[in-house]
Design a protein around this motif. Sequence first.
Motif, mmCIF file in Angstrom:
data_model
loop_
_atom_site.group_PDB
_atom_site.id
_atom_site.type_symbol
_atom_site.label_atom_id
_atom_site.label_comp_id
_atom_site.label_asym_id
_atom_site.label_seq_id
_atom_site.Cartn_x
_atom_site.Cartn_y
_atom_site.Cartn_z
ATOM 1 N N GLU A 25 6.717 8.856 -14.864
ATOM 2 C CA GLU A 25 7.207 10.132 -14.342
ATOM 3 C C GLU A 25 6.054 11.055 -13.990
ATOM 4 O OE1 GLU A 25 9.599 11.075 -17.703
ATOM 5 O OE2 GLU A 25 11.454 10.493 -16.684
ATOM 6 N N ARG A 26 5.013 11.048 -14.798
ATOM 7 C CA ARG A 26 3.867 11.922 -14.544
ATOM 8 C C ARG A 26 3.070 11.458 -13.337
ATOM 9 N NH1 ARG A 26 3.071 10.917 -19.959
ATOM 10 N NH2 ARG A 26 1.067 9.957 -19.527
ATOM 11 N N TRP A 27 3.093 10.180 -13.035
ATOM 12 C CA TRP A 27 2.268 9.627 -11.967
ATOM 13 C C TRP A 27 3.101 9.083 -10.820
ATOM 14 C CZ3 TRP A 27 -2.589 10.871 -11.895
ATOM 15 C CH2 TRP A 27 -3.223 11.188 -13.088
ATOM 16 N N SER A 28 4.232 9.659 -10.553
ATOM 17 C CA SER A 28 5.083 9.161 -9.480
ATOM 18 C C SER A 28 4.404 9.321 -8.120
ATOM 19 C CB SER A 28 6.409 9.919 -9.461
ATOM 20 O OG SER A 28 7.164 9.514 -8.332
ATOM 21 N N LEU A 29 4.459 8.264 -7.333
ATOM 22 C CA LEU A 29 3.979 8.304 -5.954
ATOM 23 C C LEU A 29 5.141 8.117 -4.980
ATOM 24 C CD1 LEU A 29 0.673 6.235 -6.271
ATOM 25 C CD2 LEU A 29 0.916 8.706 -5.992
ATOM 26 N N ALA A 30 6.351 8.401 -5.461
ATOM 27 C CA ALA A 30 7.533 8.276 -4.607
ATOM 28 C C ALA A 30 7.335 9.118 -3.357
ATOM 29 C CB ALA A 30 8.775 8.733 -5.364
ATOM 30 N N GLY A 31 7.576 8.509 -2.208
ATOM 31 C CA GLY A 31 7.426 9.196 -0.938
ATOM 32 C C GLY A 31 6.044 9.081 -0.329
ATOM 33 N N ALA A 32 5.071 8.624 -1.103
ATOM 34 C CA ALA A 32 3.709 8.472 -0.587
ATOM 35 C C ALA A 32 3.577 7.139 0.155
ATOM 36 C CB ALA A 32 2.697 8.522 -1.728
ATOM 37 N N THR A 33 2.647 7.111 1.099
ATOM 38 C CA THR A 33 2.349 5.886 1.839
ATOM 39 C C THR A 33 0.888 5.523 1.623
ATOM 40 O OG1 THR A 33 1.794 7.139 3.836
ATOM 41 C CG2 THR A 33 4.078 6.378 3.606
ATOM 42 N N ALA A 34 0.601 4.228 1.618
ATOM 43 C CA ALA A 34 -0.763 3.777 1.340
ATOM 44 C C ALA A 34 -1.114 2.550 2.167
ATOM 45 C CB ALA A 34 -0.907 3.445 -0.144
ATOM 46 N N LEU A 35 -2.363 2.488 2.574
ATOM 47 C CA LEU A 35 -2.926 1.302 3.214
ATOM 48 C C LEU A 35 -4.018 0.776 2.308
ATOM 49 C CD1 LEU A 35 -3.527 -0.733 5.473
ATOM 50 C CD2 LEU A 35 -4.942 1.048 6.561
ATOM 51 N N VAL A 36 -3.903 -0.499 1.937
ATOM 52 C CA VAL A 36 -4.900 -1.151 1.093
ATOM 53 C C VAL A 36 -5.380 -2.389 1.828
ATOM 54 C CG1 VAL A 36 -5.356 -2.280 -1.122
ATOM 55 C CG2 VAL A 36 -3.737 -0.365 -1.000
ATOM 56 N N THR A 37 -6.666 -2.440 2.152
ATOM 57 C CA THR A 37 -7.202 -3.642 2.797
ATOM 58 C C THR A 37 -7.556 -4.666 1.726
ATOM 59 O OG1 THR A 37 -9.444 -2.730 2.819
ATOM 60 C CG2 THR A 37 -8.086 -2.346 4.772
ATOM 61 N N GLY A 38 -7.506 -5.934 2.098
ATOM 62 C CA GLY A 38 -7.848 -6.994 1.159
ATOM 63 C C GLY A 38 -6.881 -7.095 -0.004
ATOM 64 N N GLY A 39 -5.584 -6.948 0.268
ATOM 65 C CA GLY A 39 -4.598 -6.879 -0.796
ATOM 66 C C GLY A 39 -4.075 -8.197 -1.324
ATOM 67 N N SER A 40 -4.562 -9.315 -0.814
ATOM 68 C CA SER A 40 -4.004 -10.584 -1.272
ATOM 69 C C SER A 40 -4.659 -11.124 -2.542
ATOM 70 C CB SER A 40 -4.095 -11.644 -0.167
ATOM 71 O OG SER A 40 -5.446 -11.970 0.100
ATOM 72 N N LYS A 41 -5.795 -10.529 -2.947
ATOM 73 C CA LYS A 41 -6.427 -10.992 -4.187
ATOM 74 C C LYS A 41 -7.387 -9.941 -4.731
ATOM 75 C CE LYS A 41 -9.513 -13.863 -1.443
ATOM 76 N NZ LYS A 41 -9.977 -15.213 -1.196
ATOM 77 N N GLY A 42 -7.820 -10.167 -5.947
ATOM 78 C CA GLY A 42 -8.816 -9.312 -6.572
ATOM 79 C C GLY A 42 -8.380 -7.876 -6.770
ATOM 80 N N ILE A 43 -9.343 -6.972 -6.627
ATOM 81 C CA ILE A 43 -9.094 -5.549 -6.840
ATOM 82 C C ILE A 43 -8.060 -5.024 -5.858
ATOM 83 C CG2 ILE A 43 -10.139 -3.249 -6.715
ATOM 84 C CD1 ILE A 43 -12.727 -4.574 -7.792
ATOM 85 N N GLY A 44 -8.128 -5.455 -4.606
ATOM 86 C CA GLY A 44 -7.155 -5.019 -3.612
ATOM 87 C C GLY A 44 -5.736 -5.348 -4.035
ATOM 88 N N HIS A 45 -5.528 -6.548 -4.540
ATOM 89 C CA HIS A 45 -4.213 -6.981 -5.013
ATOM 90 C C HIS A 45 -3.733 -6.086 -6.155
ATOM 91 C CE1 HIS A 45 -1.255 -9.530 -7.118
ATOM 92 N NE2 HIS A 45 -0.986 -9.971 -5.901
ATOM 93 N N ALA A 46 -4.619 -5.809 -7.091
ATOM 94 C CA ALA A 46 -4.262 -4.956 -8.229
ATOM 95 C C ALA A 46 -3.907 -3.546 -7.765
ATOM 96 C CB ALA A 46 -5.412 -4.914 -9.234
ATOM 97 N N ILE A 47 -4.631 -3.033 -6.796
ATOM 98 C CA ILE A 47 -4.351 -1.688 -6.284
ATOM 99 C C ILE A 47 -2.989 -1.655 -5.596
ATOM 100 C CG2 ILE A 47 -5.078 0.044 -4.594
ATOM 101 C CD1 ILE A 47 -8.003 -0.777 -5.315
ATOM 102 N N VAL A 48 -2.676 -2.686 -4.796
ATOM 103 C CA VAL A 48 -1.360 -2.752 -4.146
ATOM 104 C C VAL A 48 -0.261 -2.680 -5.194
ATOM 105 C CG1 VAL A 48 0.244 -4.263 -2.889
ATOM 106 C CG2 VAL A 48 -2.109 -3.999 -2.082
ATOM 107 N N GLU A 49 -0.364 -3.501 -6.228
ATOM 108 C CA GLU A 49 0.683 -3.537 -7.251
ATOM 109 C C GLU A 49 0.784 -2.220 -8.014
ATOM 110 O OE1 GLU A 49 0.866 -7.066 -9.630
ATOM 111 O OE2 GLU A 49 1.524 -8.189 -7.862
ATOM 112 N N GLU A 50 -0.342 -1.599 -8.291
ATOM 113 C CA GLU A 50 -0.328 -0.331 -9.029
ATOM 114 C C GLU A 50 0.312 0.767 -8.183
ATOM 115 O OE1 GLU A 50 -1.391 1.674 -12.700
ATOM 116 O OE2 GLU A 50 -1.140 -0.413 -12.117
ATOM 117 N N LEU A 51 -0.114 0.910 -6.935
ATOM 118 C CA LEU A 51 0.451 1.951 -6.070
ATOM 119 C C LEU A 51 1.946 1.727 -5.844
ATOM 120 C CD1 LEU A 51 -2.394 2.291 -3.402
ATOM 121 C CD2 LEU A 51 -1.841 3.907 -5.238
ATOM 122 N N ALA A 52 2.317 0.491 -5.526
ATOM 123 C CA ALA A 52 3.737 0.189 -5.299
ATOM 124 C C ALA A 52 4.538 0.364 -6.580
ATOM 125 C CB ALA A 52 3.898 -1.225 -4.745
ATOM 126 N N GLY A 53 3.947 0.021 -7.717
ATOM 127 C CA GLY A 53 4.614 0.194 -9.000
ATOM 128 C C GLY A 53 4.902 1.652 -9.321
#
Length: 113
Positions: A25-53
Amino acid sequence: TFLSSERAAEREREMAVAGCGSREERWSLAGATALVTGGSKGIGHAIVEELAGFGARVHTCSRNAAELEECRRRWEEKNLRVTVSVCDVSVRAQREKLMETVRQTFDGKLDIL
């Protein structure tokens, strides 16, 4: 300062009782949009999952179409809002196409890069 995991959990409980809500609830990104390059593995993948989560709509890219599709399928199974496209960001024409895709996908709104 460093908090032990036990102390961090206790602090989170205190904040929830105090009306500060859960971490999500404190860290909601509902309504936000994000572009993450290199999202299929490594740090990029983790960032995609965190932002979408946290509720953001995420678009990611990778040079490897097969890896990207496998990730997209897993994100869909997790009900994460992630769109994908194949792109080699070292190639100007592909970067330009990526940005056009993102513009269309997010109706011109990009909050996080």
